[in-house]
Design a protein around this motif. Structure first.
Motif, PDB file in Angstrom:
ATOM      1  N   PHE A  71       0.838  -1.208   0.000  1.00 53.44           N
ATOM      2  CA  PHE A  71       0.000   0.000   0.000  1.00 53.44           C
ATOM      3  C   PHE A  71       0.875   1.260   0.000  1.00 53.44           C
ATOM      4  CE2 PHE A  71      -2.258   3.342   2.354  1.00 53.44           C
ATOM      5  CZ  PHE A  71      -3.419   3.445   1.598  1.00 53.44           C
ATOM      6  N   LEU A  72       1.842   1.317   0.891  1.00 53.78           N
ATOM      7  CA  LEU A  72       2.728   2.483   0.966  1.00 53.78           C
ATOM      8  C   LEU A  72       3.630   2.567  -0.267  1.00 53.78           C
ATOM      9  CD1 LEU A  72       3.754   2.254   4.747  1.00 53.78           C
ATOM     10  CD2 LEU A  72       2.075   3.793   3.708  1.00 53.78           C
ATOM     11  N   GLY A  73       4.127   1.410  -0.712  1.00 54.60           N
ATOM     12  CA  GLY A  73       5.034   1.389  -1.861  1.00 54.60           C
ATOM     13  C   GLY A  73       4.348   1.808  -3.144  1.00 54.60           C
ATOM     14  N   LEU A  74       3.042   1.489  -3.278  1.00 56.07           N
ATOM     15  CA  LEU A  74       2.311   1.843  -4.503  1.00 56.07           C
ATOM     16  C   LEU A  74       2.225   3.360  -4.667  1.00 56.07           C
ATOM     17  CD1 LEU A  74       0.558   1.150  -6.940  1.00 56.07           C
ATOM     18  CD2 LEU A  74      -1.413   1.011  -5.400  1.00 56.07           C
ATOM     19  N   PHE A  75       1.849   4.051  -3.608  1.00 51.73           N
ATOM     20  CA  PHE A  75       1.707   5.503  -3.728  1.00 51.73           C
ATOM     21  C   PHE A  75       3.067   6.183  -3.844  1.00 51.73           C
ATOM     22  CE2 PHE A  75      -2.336   4.233  -1.820  1.00 51.73           C
ATOM     23  CZ  PHE A  75      -3.210   4.877  -2.691  1.00 51.73           C
ATOM     24  N   ALA A  76       4.075   5.635  -3.164  1.00 50.83           N
ATOM     25  CA  ALA A  76       5.421   6.197  -3.302  1.00 50.83           C
ATOM     26  C   ALA A  76       5.938   5.993  -4.724  1.00 50.83           C
ATOM     27  CB  ALA A  76       6.363   5.543  -2.292  1.00 50.83           C
ATOM     28  N   ALA A  77       5.695   4.811  -5.295  1.00 53.22           N
ATOM     29  CA  ALA A  77       6.151   4.534  -6.658  1.00 53.22           C
ATOM     30  C   ALA A  77       5.430   5.419  -7.666  1.00 53.22           C
ATOM     31  CB  ALA A  77       5.914   3.056  -6.989  1.00 53.22           C
ATOM     32  N   LYS A  78       4.135   5.653  -7.448  1.00 51.38           N
ATOM     33  CA  LYS A  78       3.390   6.531  -8.364  1.00 51.38           C
ATOM     34  C   LYS A  78       3.936   7.951  -8.293  1.00 51.38           C
ATOM     35  CE  LYS A  78      -1.253   8.173  -9.511  1.00 51.38           C
ATOM     36  NZ  LYS A  78      -0.938   8.168 -10.936  1.00 51.38           N
ATOM     37  N   ALA A  79       4.237   8.414  -7.085  1.00 51.43           N
ATOM     38  CA  ALA A  79       4.785   9.775  -6.943  1.00 51.43           C
ATOM     39  C   ALA A  79       6.144   9.887  -7.633  1.00 51.43           C
ATOM     40  CB  ALA A  79       4.909  10.122  -5.462  1.00 51.43           C
ATOM     41  N   MET A  80       6.965   8.843  -7.519  1.00 46.81           N
ATOM     42  CA  MET A  80       8.307   8.897  -8.098  1.00 46.81           C
ATOM     43  C   MET A  80       8.289   8.788  -9.627  1.00 46.81           C
ATOM     44  SD  MET A  80      10.476   9.389  -5.745  1.00 46.81           S
ATOM     45  CE  MET A  80      10.608   9.339  -3.956  1.00 46.81           C
ATOM     46  N   THR A  81       7.284   8.103 -10.173  1.00 46.54           N
ATOM     47  CA  THR A  81       7.276   7.873 -11.620  1.00 46.54           C
ATOM     48  C   THR A  81       6.375   8.837 -12.384  1.00 46.54           C
ATOM     49  OG1 THR A  81       5.530   6.202 -11.333  1.00 46.54           O
ATOM     50  CG2 THR A  81       7.809   5.424 -11.395  1.00 46.54           C
ATOM     51  N   ARG A  82       5.480   9.555 -11.682  1.00 47.55           N
ATOM     52  CA  ARG A  82       4.507  10.377 -12.398  1.00 47.55           C
ATOM     53  C   ARG A  82       4.673  11.880 -12.172  1.00 47.55           C
ATOM     54  NH1 ARG A  82       4.151   6.254 -14.465  1.00 47.55           N
ATOM     55  NH2 ARG A  82       2.300   5.069 -15.096  1.00 47.55           N
ATOM     56  N   MET A  85       9.476  16.363  -8.692  1.00 44.14           N
ATOM     57  CA  MET A  85       9.721  16.908  -7.367  1.00 44.14           C
ATOM     58  C   MET A  85      11.221  17.148  -7.216  1.00 44.14           C
ATOM     59  SD  MET A  85       9.292  13.650  -4.790  1.00 44.14           S
ATOM     60  CE  MET A  85       7.692  13.192  -5.422  1.00 44.14           C
ATOM     61  N   PRO A  86      11.601  18.245  -6.600  1.00 41.44           N
ATOM     62  CA  PRO A  86      13.030  18.506  -6.416  1.00 41.44           C
ATOM     63  C   PRO A  86      13.639  17.489  -5.453  1.00 41.44           C
ATOM     64  CG  PRO A  86      11.704  20.107  -5.228  1.00 41.44           C
ATOM     65  CD  PRO A  86      10.749  19.321  -6.067  1.00 41.44           C
ATOM     66  N   GLY A  87      14.855  17.055  -5.776  1.00 41.79           N
ATOM     67  CA  GLY A  87      15.551  16.093  -4.905  1.00 41.79           C
ATOM     68  C   GLY A  87      14.992  14.695  -4.971  1.00 41.79           C
ATOM     69  N   LYS A  88      14.361  14.341  -6.117  1.00 42.66           N
ATOM     70  CA  LYS A  88      13.758  13.008  -6.218  1.00 42.66           C
ATOM     71  C   LYS A  88      14.803  11.897  -6.092  1.00 42.66           C
ATOM     72  CE  LYS A  88      10.689  12.320  -9.453  1.00 42.66           C
ATOM     73  NZ  LYS A  88      10.059  12.038 -10.763  1.00 42.66           N
ATOM     74  N   GLY A  89      15.967  12.103  -6.731  1.00 38.49           N
ATOM     75  CA  GLY A  89      17.011  11.075  -6.682  1.00 38.49           C
ATOM     76  C   GLY A  89      17.506  10.808  -5.273  1.00 38.49           C
ATOM     77  N   PRO A  90      17.954  11.855  -4.533  1.00 41.28           N
ATOM     78  CA  PRO A  90      18.405  11.615  -3.145  1.00 41.28           C
ATOM     79  C   PRO A  90      17.295  11.051  -2.263  1.00 41.28           C
ATOM     80  CG  PRO A  90      19.166  13.752  -3.922  1.00 41.28           C
ATOM     81  CD  PRO A  90      18.220  13.237  -4.963  1.00 41.28           C
ATOM     82  N   LEU A  91      16.043  11.503  -2.478  1.00 43.80           N
ATOM     83  CA  LEU A  91      14.933  10.995  -1.657  1.00 43.80           C
ATOM     84  C   LEU A  91      14.729   9.502  -1.884  1.00 43.80           C
ATOM     85  CD1 LEU A  91      12.655  11.673   0.292  1.00 43.80           C
ATOM     86  CD2 LEU A  91      11.205  12.208  -1.680  1.00 43.80           C
ATOM     87  N   THR A  92      14.793   9.084  -3.153  1.00 42.33           N
ATOM     88  CA  THR A  92      14.669   7.656  -3.454  1.00 42.33           C
ATOM     89  C   THR A  92      15.795   6.861  -2.800  1.00 42.33           C
ATOM     90  OG1 THR A  92      13.668   8.218  -5.584  1.00 42.33           O
ATOM     91  CG2 THR A  92      14.475   5.976  -5.318  1.00 42.33           C
ATOM     92  N   SER A  93      17.012   7.429  -2.826  1.00 43.32           N
ATOM     93  CA  SER A  93      18.150   6.741  -2.209  1.00 43.32           C
ATOM     94  C   SER A  93      17.950   6.574  -0.712  1.00 43.32           C
ATOM     95  CB  SER A  93      19.438   7.526  -2.482  1.00 43.32           C
ATOM     96  OG  SER A  93      19.667   7.629  -3.872  1.00 43.32           O
ATOM     97  N   PHE A  94      17.416   7.597  -0.044  1.00 41.99           N
ATOM     98  CA  PHE A  94      17.188   7.497   1.402  1.00 41.99           C
ATOM     99  C   PHE A  94      16.125   6.452   1.724  1.00 41.99           C
ATOM    100  CE2 PHE A  94      19.219  11.753   1.869  1.00 41.99           C
ATOM    101  CZ  PHE A  94      20.129  11.394   2.857  1.00 41.99           C
TER     102      PHE A  94
END
Length: 259
Positions: A71-82, A85-94
């Motif tokens: 459930f959490l991963g689905l909405f996070a993945a949608k936010a990252m792919t659609r 947002m600034p700092g998307k790369g470092p946020l994904t790494s964290f």
């Protein structure tokens, strides 16, 4: 190259295959030659209330973690792919950081936080810890799925008057369904097999890996542990294989034709 692959696979899998082999051996000693064929250890395994209780705990934690992580991963993945947002790369790494932090370090840190918050050690604390490592796995599976189908389908739905929720419900979710199912299966398997975090956060409610570890001090129970390990090995193999097949199903631009 072929010989290297053969040696690598042999080094990786032959030791694992000793579990099912010795689980059928009619002796408590794990040595060659084998004494004979028996299914008695599997019978002992099914007639053990403590083992069945530990199995029930692992299944409860695994199912909860699988659903929550997906459930959490689905909405996070949608936010990252659609969305931008600034700092998307470092946020994904964290977010992916728990995958590379040593388990024992993560376990000690979570134990300290649990004590500071005054939470009693239980299946609840194990579930929280497993969700922490389950969400990154769910995100990886779902990001690959969401990036695999044509985004213009969602844009077409919005252009035709559907709202954001209706587009997600009627377009995104059906296309992402194989990835969601794969994420549920994969995170369940990860939680079901996890030992280190559960060891630090279990309290008096043990999961199956902790129960197996506690039985290794008794030599006469080792064959039953081997039979249990063989069952877990087969179960995990089929779950992970099925999850990967489902995840790959229809991945690609052409998958949009399935609507």
């Amino acid at each position: 190259m072929f010989l290297y692959a053969v040696w690598y696979l042999a080094f990786l899998y032959i030791p694992v295959l000793f579990l099912p082999l010795f689980s059928f051996n009619d002796s408590i000693y794990v040595t060659f030659p084998l004494k004979g064929f028996t299914l008695a250890w599997y019978g002992d395994m099914m007639d053990n209330p403590a083992l069945l209780r530990a199995l029930e705990n692992s299944v409860k934690v695994g199912l909860t973690v699988a659903l929550l992580s997906t459930f959490l991963g689905l909405f996070a993945a949608k936010a990252m792919t659609r969305y931008y947002m600034p700092g998307k790369g470092p946020l994904t790494s964290f977010i992916m950081l728990p995958l590379v932090v040593p388990g024992i370090i993560l376990g000690i840190a979570l134990l300290v936080i649990t004590n500071l918050l005054g939470l009693p050690l239980s299946l609840f604390t194990i579930g929280l810890a497993h969700t922490l490592i389950g969400v990154p796995f769910a995100m990886l599976v779902l990001m690959s799925r969401l990036e695999g189908f044509d985004k213009s389908l969602e844009e077409a739905s919005l252009d035709l008057g559907e709202g954001a929720f209706q587009t997600f419900w009627r377009v995104t979710l059906p296309l992402a369904w194989p990835g969601i199912l794969a994420s549920v299966l994969l995170t369940f398997t990860i939680s079901f097999d996890e030992f280190i975090l559960a060891f630090f956060l279990a309290g008096n409610e043990v999961t199956l890996p902790i129960y197996i570890w506690s039985q290794l001090r008794f030599p006469n129970r080792l064959p039953m542990v081997l039979s249990l390990g063989a069952c877990i090995l087969v179960f995990s193999f089929f779950i992970v294989t099925f999850a990967e097949v489902v995840r790959r199903r229809g991945v690609g631009p052409q998958s949009g034709a399935a609507i």
